[in-house]
Design a protein around this motif. Structure first.
Motif, mmCIF file in Angstrom:
data_model
loop_
_atom_site.group_PDB
_atom_site.id
_atom_site.type_symbol
_atom_site.label_atom_id
_atom_site.label_comp_id
_atom_site.label_asym_id
_atom_site.label_seq_id
_atom_site.Cartn_x
_atom_site.Cartn_y
_atom_site.Cartn_z
ATOM 1 N N LYS A 22 0.906 -1.197 0.130
ATOM 2 C CA LYS A 22 -0.079 0.147 -0.166
ATOM 3 C C LYS A 22 0.771 1.227 0.266
ATOM 4 O O LYS A 22 0.351 2.504 0.057
ATOM 5 C CB LYS A 22 -0.789 0.037 1.093
ATOM 6 C CG LYS A 22 -1.941 -1.024 1.036
ATOM 7 C CD LYS A 22 -2.861 -1.186 2.240
ATOM 8 C CE LYS A 22 -3.829 -2.256 2.175
ATOM 9 N NZ LYS A 22 -4.870 -2.199 3.466
ATOM 10 N N ASP A 23 2.242 1.163 -0.377
ATOM 11 C CA ASP A 23 2.955 2.249 -0.107
ATOM 12 C C ASP A 23 3.162 2.951 -1.440
ATOM 13 O O ASP A 23 3.588 2.288 -2.421
ATOM 14 C CB ASP A 23 4.531 1.996 0.052
ATOM 15 C CG ASP A 23 5.386 3.088 0.190
ATOM 16 O OD1 ASP A 23 4.918 4.218 0.162
ATOM 17 O OD2 ASP A 23 6.580 2.971 0.342
ATOM 18 N N ILE A 24 2.364 3.981 -1.758
ATOM 19 C CA ILE A 24 2.257 4.770 -3.224
ATOM 20 C C ILE A 24 3.844 5.013 -3.531
ATOM 21 O O ILE A 24 3.912 5.677 -4.898
ATOM 22 C CB ILE A 24 1.313 5.866 -3.053
ATOM 23 C CG1 ILE A 24 0.912 6.140 -4.470
ATOM 24 C CG2 ILE A 24 1.917 6.921 -1.963
ATOM 25 C CD1 ILE A 24 0.252 5.310 -5.190
ATOM 26 N N SER A 25 4.478 5.250 -2.631
ATOM 27 C CA SER A 25 5.940 5.894 -2.792
ATOM 28 C C SER A 25 6.948 4.834 -3.447
ATOM 29 O O SER A 25 8.032 5.045 -3.970
ATOM 30 C CB SER A 25 6.659 6.516 -1.830
ATOM 31 O OG SER A 25 5.792 7.779 -1.504
ATOM 32 N N ALA A 26 6.424 3.444 -3.404
ATOM 33 C CA ALA A 26 7.240 2.227 -3.740
ATOM 34 C C ALA A 26 7.586 2.288 -5.193
ATOM 35 O O ALA A 26 6.842 2.876 -6.019
ATOM 36 C CB ALA A 26 6.495 1.028 -3.520
ATOM 37 N N THR A 27 8.657 1.775 -5.634
ATOM 38 C CA THR A 27 8.820 1.865 -7.073
ATOM 39 C C THR A 27 7.756 0.620 -7.868
ATOM 40 O O THR A 27 7.390 -0.127 -7.348
ATOM 41 C CB THR A 27 10.244 0.994 -7.365
ATOM 42 O OG1 THR A 27 11.359 1.753 -6.726
ATOM 43 C CG2 THR A 27 10.442 0.937 -8.971
ATOM 44 N N ASN A 28 7.115 1.301 -8.810
ATOM 45 C CA ASN A 28 6.289 0.427 -9.600
ATOM 46 C C ASN A 28 5.048 0.338 -8.465
ATOM 47 O O ASN A 28 4.700 -0.760 -8.315
ATOM 48 C CB ASN A 28 6.598 -0.604 -10.328
ATOM 49 C CG ASN A 28 7.311 -0.631 -11.572
ATOM 50 O OD1 ASN A 28 7.355 0.747 -12.168
ATOM 51 N ND2 ASN A 28 8.204 -1.503 -11.943
ATOM 52 N N ALA A 29 4.520 1.183 -8.021
ATOM 53 C CA ALA A 29 3.453 1.356 -7.035
ATOM 54 C C ALA A 29 2.522 0.327 -7.521
ATOM 55 O O ALA A 29 2.064 0.131 -8.653
ATOM 56 C CB ALA A 29 3.003 2.539 -6.598
ATOM 57 N N SER A 30 1.792 -0.452 -6.426
ATOM 58 C CA SER A 30 0.901 -1.507 -7.028
ATOM 59 C C SER A 30 -0.563 -0.828 -7.250
ATOM 60 O O SER A 30 -0.923 0.183 -6.782
ATOM 61 C CB SER A 30 0.633 -2.529 -5.841
ATOM 62 O OG SER A 30 -0.007 -1.787 -4.742
ATOM 63 N N ALA A 31 -1.554 -1.545 -7.955
ATOM 64 C CA ALA A 31 -2.872 -0.996 -8.103
ATOM 65 C C ALA A 31 -3.674 -0.779 -6.916
ATOM 66 O O ALA A 31 -4.271 -0.024 -6.847
ATOM 67 C CB ALA A 31 -3.497 -1.946 -9.159
ATOM 68 N N THR A 32 -3.088 -1.884 -5.891
ATOM 69 C CA THR A 32 -4.023 -1.827 -4.559
ATOM 70 C C THR A 32 -3.587 -0.212 -3.823
ATOM 71 O O THR A 32 -4.557 0.591 -3.428
ATOM 72 C CB THR A 32 -3.436 -2.835 -3.603
ATOM 73 O OG1 THR A 32 -3.701 -4.024 -4.146
ATOM 74 C CG2 THR A 32 -4.118 -2.520 -2.408
ATOM 75 N N ALA A 33 -2.249 0.240 -3.980
ATOM 76 C CA ALA A 33 -1.779 1.475 -3.620
ATOM 77 C C ALA A 33 -2.540 2.409 -4.142
ATOM 78 O O ALA A 33 -2.704 3.529 -3.387
ATOM 79 C CB ALA A 33 -0.304 1.634 -3.368
ATOM 80 N N ILE A 34 -2.589 2.506 -5.278
ATOM 81 C CA ILE A 34 -3.013 3.645 -6.241
ATOM 82 C C ILE A 34 -4.602 3.594 -5.846
ATOM 83 O O ILE A 34 -5.241 4.921 -5.621
ATOM 84 C CB ILE A 34 -2.964 3.384 -7.661
ATOM 85 C CG1 ILE A 34 -1.430 3.378 -8.157
ATOM 86 C CG2 ILE A 34 -3.682 4.518 -8.639
ATOM 87 C CD1 ILE A 34 -1.151 2.809 -9.325
ATOM 88 N N ARG A 35 -5.308 2.578 -5.774
ATOM 89 C CA ARG A 35 -6.860 2.624 -5.504
ATOM 90 C C ARG A 35 -6.942 3.259 -4.009
ATOM 91 O O ARG A 35 -7.800 3.860 -3.992
ATOM 92 C CB ARG A 35 -7.260 1.183 -5.555
ATOM 93 C CG ARG A 35 -7.668 0.742 -6.824
ATOM 94 C CD ARG A 35 -8.308 -0.352 -7.150
ATOM 95 N NE ARG A 35 -7.827 -1.683 -6.493
ATOM 96 C CZ ARG A 35 -7.281 -2.374 -6.767
ATOM 97 N NH1 ARG A 35 -6.660 -2.441 -7.970
ATOM 98 N NH2 ARG A 35 -6.901 -3.571 -6.107
ATOM 99 N N GLN A 36 -6.135 2.526 -3.187
ATOM 100 C CA GLN A 36 -6.372 3.274 -1.711
ATOM 101 C C GLN A 36 -6.127 4.679 -1.760
ATOM 102 O O GLN A 36 -6.795 5.564 -1.028
ATOM 103 C CB GLN A 36 -5.332 2.456 -1.035
ATOM 104 C CG GLN A 36 -5.252 2.937 0.594
ATOM 105 C CD GLN A 36 -4.395 2.310 1.612
ATOM 106 O OE1 GLN A 36 -4.673 1.295 1.954
ATOM 107 N NE2 GLN A 36 -3.185 2.718 1.451
ATOM 108 N N LEU A 37 -5.063 5.263 -2.523
ATOM 109 C CA LEU A 37 -5.021 6.871 -2.497
ATOM 110 C C LEU A 37 -6.226 7.299 -3.232
ATOM 111 O O LEU A 37 -6.417 8.716 -2.512
ATOM 112 C CB LEU A 37 -3.738 7.070 -3.408
ATOM 113 C CG LEU A 37 -3.352 8.458 -3.750
ATOM 114 C CD1 LEU A 37 -2.863 9.138 -2.349
ATOM 115 C CD2 LEU A 37 -2.132 8.639 -4.613
#
Length: 428
Positions: A192-207
């Motif tokens: 869920k880390d939006i700052s991670a390299t190639n952030a996951s779709a989960t992180a993007i949706r959570q944001l």
């Protein structure tokens, strides 16, 4: 002409998806890339952020050559059914050479060993025994496979590994397509880390969900206006230009609001007895009583999912079951559809390189290519009920109904597209 297939959701299309396509082209520089994509609802039982046509257009912008819809009857299902449906559709096109997929595990040999172990008679027998004793499918499968294959049990805790294994199981039953494993780079599926390299779709949706909550509280319109500079920067690093532009223009009223499902579900429970509920897909082992009780005590859709989830009933299973309830999908209907497999190829978007592939598929006559829904199913025919329709029309009916259900829970009333009016987008 070499053709590579991908089975995806693109919810939304992000840099990890673009990386996968780039890796395919490094291995097969001239390959045509065809994506079989979930429609209005995805595998975990949630309505997709964007409608399926916009997601298909973003996939073309990101490097795909052709995007087909994975019928709802397979897309809003377990990993096993999702994978089988996608592989069978690609196989029936008669032109796909390779299936590319990502996984956290970098070893194709390890994944194949696990896939073979799952399909062994011993594991299948013990699996049914464990489930009958009260274990969930995922729990029983993890324990038995780790023992039978001598593999690390944590491998089956990663969603992409699970899907990869299911793809390999499906390919074993429909030989002719070779697997291409592309080890996942960057954030994990659930990261869920939006700052991670190639952030996951989960992180993007959570944001985006966080931004939507802020927008509604402030009576705002655009989600992007609610993002902090840090989050906006992270989003720019996570998305290809076309996806970023689409999200920056996204209004909160264009996002599906699952809370809109709560009242109709409560009404459905009010008028439906347990015997009738037991016929719907996913309802068994007393789940109807649990859902009935949870619907009486929860006030949001998120609370409902959390309250109904147990070790035996995963959150995803509950979410899929609720969508099947809303659409009136019975287990008998799904069993019949599973026997036939996908019966058509519905075109959502096509790039210039995909046109030649479409001609090849059409010439082979292995599956009908659908560009206009009304040529195969009209709204009048749909209204007569599934029992009056052909198997192809029954599958297509569920696609059209799921699209309209997504529309019903999306607040914005204009610019909505449905299957009877929307044509595929062809790019030159």
């Amino acid at each position: 002409m070499h053709v590579t297939g991908i089975i995806a959701e693109y919810n939304p299309f992000h840099n990890g998806h673009r990386y996968q396509i780039e890796q395919i082209r490094q291995t097969y520089p001239k390959s045509i890339v065809i994506a079989v994509m979930s429609g209005s609802f995805v595998q975990r039982g949630q309505a997709a952020l964007f409608d399926k046509w916009q997601r298909a257009e973003l996939a073309i912008a990101g490097g795909c050559d052709l995007v087909l819809e994975l019928p709802f009857a397979f897309s809003c299902r377990s990993a096993q059914d999702f994978a089988r449906g996608g592989v069978r559709l690609l196989t029936r096109l008669g032109c796909v050479d390779t299936l590319a997929f990502g996984a956290e595990c970098p070893s194709l040999v390890t994944l194949k060993t696990i896939a073979a172990a799952i399909d062994s008679d011993a594991v299948q027998r013990q699996l049914h025994e464990r489930i009958n004793d009260g274990a969930s499918y995922a729990q029983a499968l993890t324990e038995l496979t780790a023992t039978a294959a001598g593999a690390d049990a944590t491998l089956l805790h990663e969603p992409n590994n699970i899907l990869a294994i299911e793809y390999l199981r499906a390919l074993e039953k429909t030989p002719g397509i070779k697997p291409l494993l592309i080890p996942r780079a960057g954030a994990g599926y659930h990261d869920k880390d939006i700052s991670a390299t190639n952030a996951s779709a989960t992180a993007i949706r959570q944001l985006l969900h966080k931004a939507a909550v802020a927008a509604r509280a402030a009576d705002g319109k655009l989600l992007a206006a609610q993002l902090t500079e840090h989050d906006a920067h992270a989003l720019r690093q996570s998305l290809p230009p076309a996806s970023l532009d689409a999200l920056q223009r996204l209004a909160v009223s264009q996002l599906p609001d699952h809370n809109r499902l709560l009242l109709p579900l409560q009404a459905l429970m009010l008028r439906t007895d347990n015997q009738a509920l037991g016929k719907f897909a996913g309802i068994n082992e007393g789940l109807e009583n649990r859902l009935r009780n949870c619907l009486q005590t929860t006030t949001t859709y998120g609370e409902l999912l959390a309250a109904a989830t147990t070790k035996r009933y995963s959150r995803s299973r509950i979410a899929r079951t609720l969508i099947h309830l809303m659409l009136g999908v019975t287990q008998t209907q799904l069993d019949t559809i599973d026997k036939s497999g996908p019966l058509y190829a519905r075109i959502l978007a096509c790039g210039h390189r995909g046109r030649d592939l479409l001609h090849r598929i059409k010439k082979a006559e292995t599956l009908p290519l659908i560009t206009k829904t009304s040529a195969y199913l009209t709204s009048t025919q749909r209204a007569q009920g599934l029992d009056t329709l052909s198997p192809l029309q029954q599958q297509l009916t569920l696609d059209t109904m799921s699209t309209e259900l997504r529309q019903l829970i999306t607040p914005q009333t204009n610019k909505k597209r449905n299957d009877f009016q929307q044509s595929p987008r062809f790019f030159s």
